[in-house]
Design an enzyme around this catalytic site. Structure first.
Site, PDB file in Angstrom:
ATOM      1  N   HIS A 123      -7.398  -5.996  -0.499  1.00  0.00           N
ATOM      2  CA  HIS A 123      -6.325  -5.091  -0.588  1.00  0.00           C
ATOM      3  C   HIS A 123      -4.985  -5.895  -0.696  1.00  0.00           C
ATOM      4  O   HIS A 123      -4.745  -6.334   0.460  1.00  0.00           O
ATOM      5  CB  HIS A 123      -6.283  -4.009   0.587  1.00  0.00           C
ATOM      6  CG  HIS A 123      -5.497  -2.846   0.466  1.00  0.00           C
ATOM      7  ND1 HIS A 123      -5.219  -2.246  -0.666  1.00  0.00           N
ATOM      8  CD2 HIS A 123      -4.680  -2.397   1.371  1.00  0.00           C
ATOM      9  CE1 HIS A 123      -4.322  -1.330  -0.472  1.00  0.00           C
ATOM     10  NE2 HIS A 123      -3.743  -1.384   0.756  1.00  0.00           N
ATOM     11  N   ASP A 172      -8.796  -4.511  -5.876  1.00  0.00           N
ATOM     12  CA  ASP A 172      -8.394  -3.953  -4.916  1.00  0.00           C
ATOM     13  C   ASP A 172      -9.252  -2.601  -4.683  1.00  0.00           C
ATOM     14  O   ASP A 172      -9.009  -1.917  -5.320  1.00  0.00           O
ATOM     15  CB  ASP A 172      -6.601  -3.326  -5.122  1.00  0.00           C
ATOM     16  CG  ASP A 172      -6.300  -2.933  -3.660  1.00  0.00           C
ATOM     17  OD1 ASP A 172      -6.858  -2.251  -3.030  1.00  0.00           O
ATOM     18  OD2 ASP A 172      -4.933  -3.529  -3.628  1.00  0.00           O
ATOM     19  N   SER A 207       0.669  -1.299   0.138  1.00  0.00           N
ATOM     20  CA  SER A 207       0.228  -0.059  -0.001  1.00  0.00           C
ATOM     21  C   SER A 207       0.966   1.343   0.071  1.00  0.00           C
ATOM     22  O   SER A 207       1.782   1.391  -0.798  1.00  0.00           O
ATOM     23  CB  SER A 207      -0.938  -0.090   1.221  1.00  0.00           C
ATOM     24  OG  SER A 207      -2.059   0.901   1.196  1.00  0.00           O
TER      25      SER A 207
END
Length: 533
Positions: free
Chosen positions: A502, A472, A245
């Protein structure tokens, strides 16, 4: 309702760069303002500026204590598979890299030593995202998932500056945050707009009062410099890295600053480095809407096995929208004396969309809310907001805002925000309004941002494996391709995972894990364009 530790860790680690108002801050843009300081450590120092004393420091490793409140609390990390103990230490870094012999701050580190010391490659440094996620608290939660990599690496993570035990940014206290999260984050009239703007100002004032001197120095460029000092202190010639991320943005900035120091690196759940604040937030609105559409379609396809009414995904979504409209008019009982409001319910929905494994909890929570109990949806919201069962908040929200606002220049006025709302509503009927109002997260921040978008070009770097997940919600799939292009020819190696949630590696997809493990453990670079299903 007890919040699962795994859900708490996953939600914290998953937070990208912006989610809902006052759960994050927008990124990118232009602006600044009078009376705001410039983040001197972000632009004026040499990438390698540090003192010989800091570069030669020795770390004192010992068994890890229990996480403190800023890290999320809880118990000391459980032993690794096989019984090895997680070890923790602190490393000194310059507060301001423009003054490498000046004031220092401590960064908290954690490691699990490699099982095969004779074949040890080095340290594998993890950043789990946020920004604001405590690596010291998060890595043990996923220790079993990365245990194959521990065969030849010391697994290492850290609390970046401003996070957790690393001079954690302090803003509002627990009671103030409880009140803040109860407020309506999507104002409908002038009175509510005034209250919303004042809430933002009050929150920022607490950050400046409690952490003002540190705020100019918590940005991503300094975190990347910290990682290179960490590489030196850990004794590694190259930085082997696993960024997830926001950790992909941090990794990209590191690769730009130190292309010759990049070892084997993996970027998973990739932040698009080409998008400014508004574009990034719109992309997230679309991403969360896609995940929400997939959730409701799955529910409808299961027919009577789904607790929510609706023969099609659209009908399920309409039912949920009606439920949220009712909550706006009349919140329901949540946990203790806290009610489940429309804002907190939406936060709970977003929290559960980070992983397909939490879809059943979302379904249950929505069903219970329809029956008058908001406990589960509120617990889901708490997991994303960083609130523990004893009512104490970690500092992930404060750190998220401080780091984003130190990085990004854009500052939105009320008028600019309202003008952007139609595009956000179009991008996501469910989340657009919330993300649109979130554009004001850095408005009035006392530090000017460093960039519109980060520079991640890294000519001469070793190959970096870049993984995009088609489903995602927080870091939309297109970001992976953009990162590959910006890293430069011969650097970014793209891998696609056709899945939900995610990130990709922790989906336990054997194709993804095989490609990552093969590269990190054996140096085998997969063919760019590989697709895993």
């Amino acid at each position: 309702m007890r919040t699962s530790p795994a859900l708490r860790a996953a939600a914290l680690a998953a937070t990208a760069t912006v989610l809902l108002p006052l759960a994050g801050c927008s990124d990118g843009g232009d602006g600044g303002g009078e009376g705001r300081s410039t983040p001197s450590g972000a632009s004026t120092a040499s990438p390698t500026a540090t003192s010989k004393e800091l570069a030669s420091q020795k770390l004192d490793w010992s068994p890890c204590p229990a996480p403190n409140v800023a890290q999320g609390g809880g118990e000391s990390p459980s032993p690794l598979p096989g019984g090895a103990v997680w070890e923790c230490s602190f490393m000194d870094v310059p507060l301001d890299y423009a003054e490498p012999d000046g004031r220092t701050i401590e960064l908290a580190l954690i490691r699990g030593k490699a099982k095969d010391q004779k074949r040890r490659i080095g340290s594998l440094l993890f950043n789990f995202g946020g920004p604001g996620a405590s690596g010291v608290a998060t890595l043990p939660a996923f220790g079993a998932d990365y245990d194959r990599l521990r065969a030849r690496y010391d697994l290492v993570s850290f609390d970046p500056r401003g996070v957790g035990r690393s001079e954690g940014v302090e803003c509002a206290d627990d009671a103030q945050l409880d009140a803040l999260y109860q407020e309506d984050s999507t104002p409908d009239d002038a009175a509510e707009e005034k209250e919303f703007v004042q809430g933002q100002k009050d929150f920022i004032a607490t950050c400046k009062e409690n952490s003002g001197p540190e705020l100019p120095y918590v940005g991503t460029t300094n975190a990347a410099r910290d990682m290179d000092l960490m590489r030196t202190v850990l004794g590694d010639d190259k930085l082997h890295y696993f960024g997830i991320s926001y950790g992909t943005e941090l990794g990209g900035v590191y690769a730009h600053l130190y292309p010759d120091k990049v070892g084997r690196a993996v970027f998973d759940a990739v932040v698009d480095p080409t998008k400014d604040a508004e574009q990034s937030s719109l992309g997230q609105a679309q991403g969360f809407q896609l995940a929400f559409d997939n959730f409701t379609k799955d529910c409808a396809d299961r027919g009577d096995k789904c607790a929510l009414p609706g023969a099609t995904g659209a009908e399920v979504e309409e039912w949920i929208a009606d439920l949220l409209a009712k909550l706006e008019k009349e919140p329901i009982d949540g946990l203790g004396d806290r009610a489940l409001t429309q804002t907190l319910a939406t936060t709970g929905i977003a929290s559960a969309l980070y992983s397909k494994e939490t879809w059943p909890l979302l379904e249950q929570g929505l069903d219970e809310a329809d029956g008058g109990s908001g406990a589960l949806l509120l617990a889901l919201a708490d997991s994303l907001n960083g609130r523990s069962e004893d009512g104490r908040y970690d500092n992930s929200n404060a750190a998220n805002i401080a780091i984003n606002c130190a990085d990004n220049k854009q500052r939105f006025t009320l008028e600019q925000t309202k003008a952007a709302l139609p595009a956000f509503r179009k991008a996501s009927p469910m989340f657009g309004e919330y993300l649109g109002w979130g554009l004001m997260g850095c408005t009035g921040w006392p530090v000017a941002g460093a960039w519109v978008t980060p520079d991640v070009s890294a000519p001469g770097s070793a190959p970096i494996l870049v993984i995009g997940n088609t489903g995602d919600p927080a870091t939309p799939y297109a970001g992976a391709k953009a990162m590959v292009e910006k890293l430069g020819k011969g650097v970014g190696v793209e891998l696609t995972y056709k899945g939900e949630g995610h990130g990709a590696y922790n989906s336990k997809n054997t194709c993804v894990q095989g490609a990552v493990d093969g590269y990190l453990l054996n140096g085998t670079v997969p063919k760019s364009g590989t697709v895993c299903e």
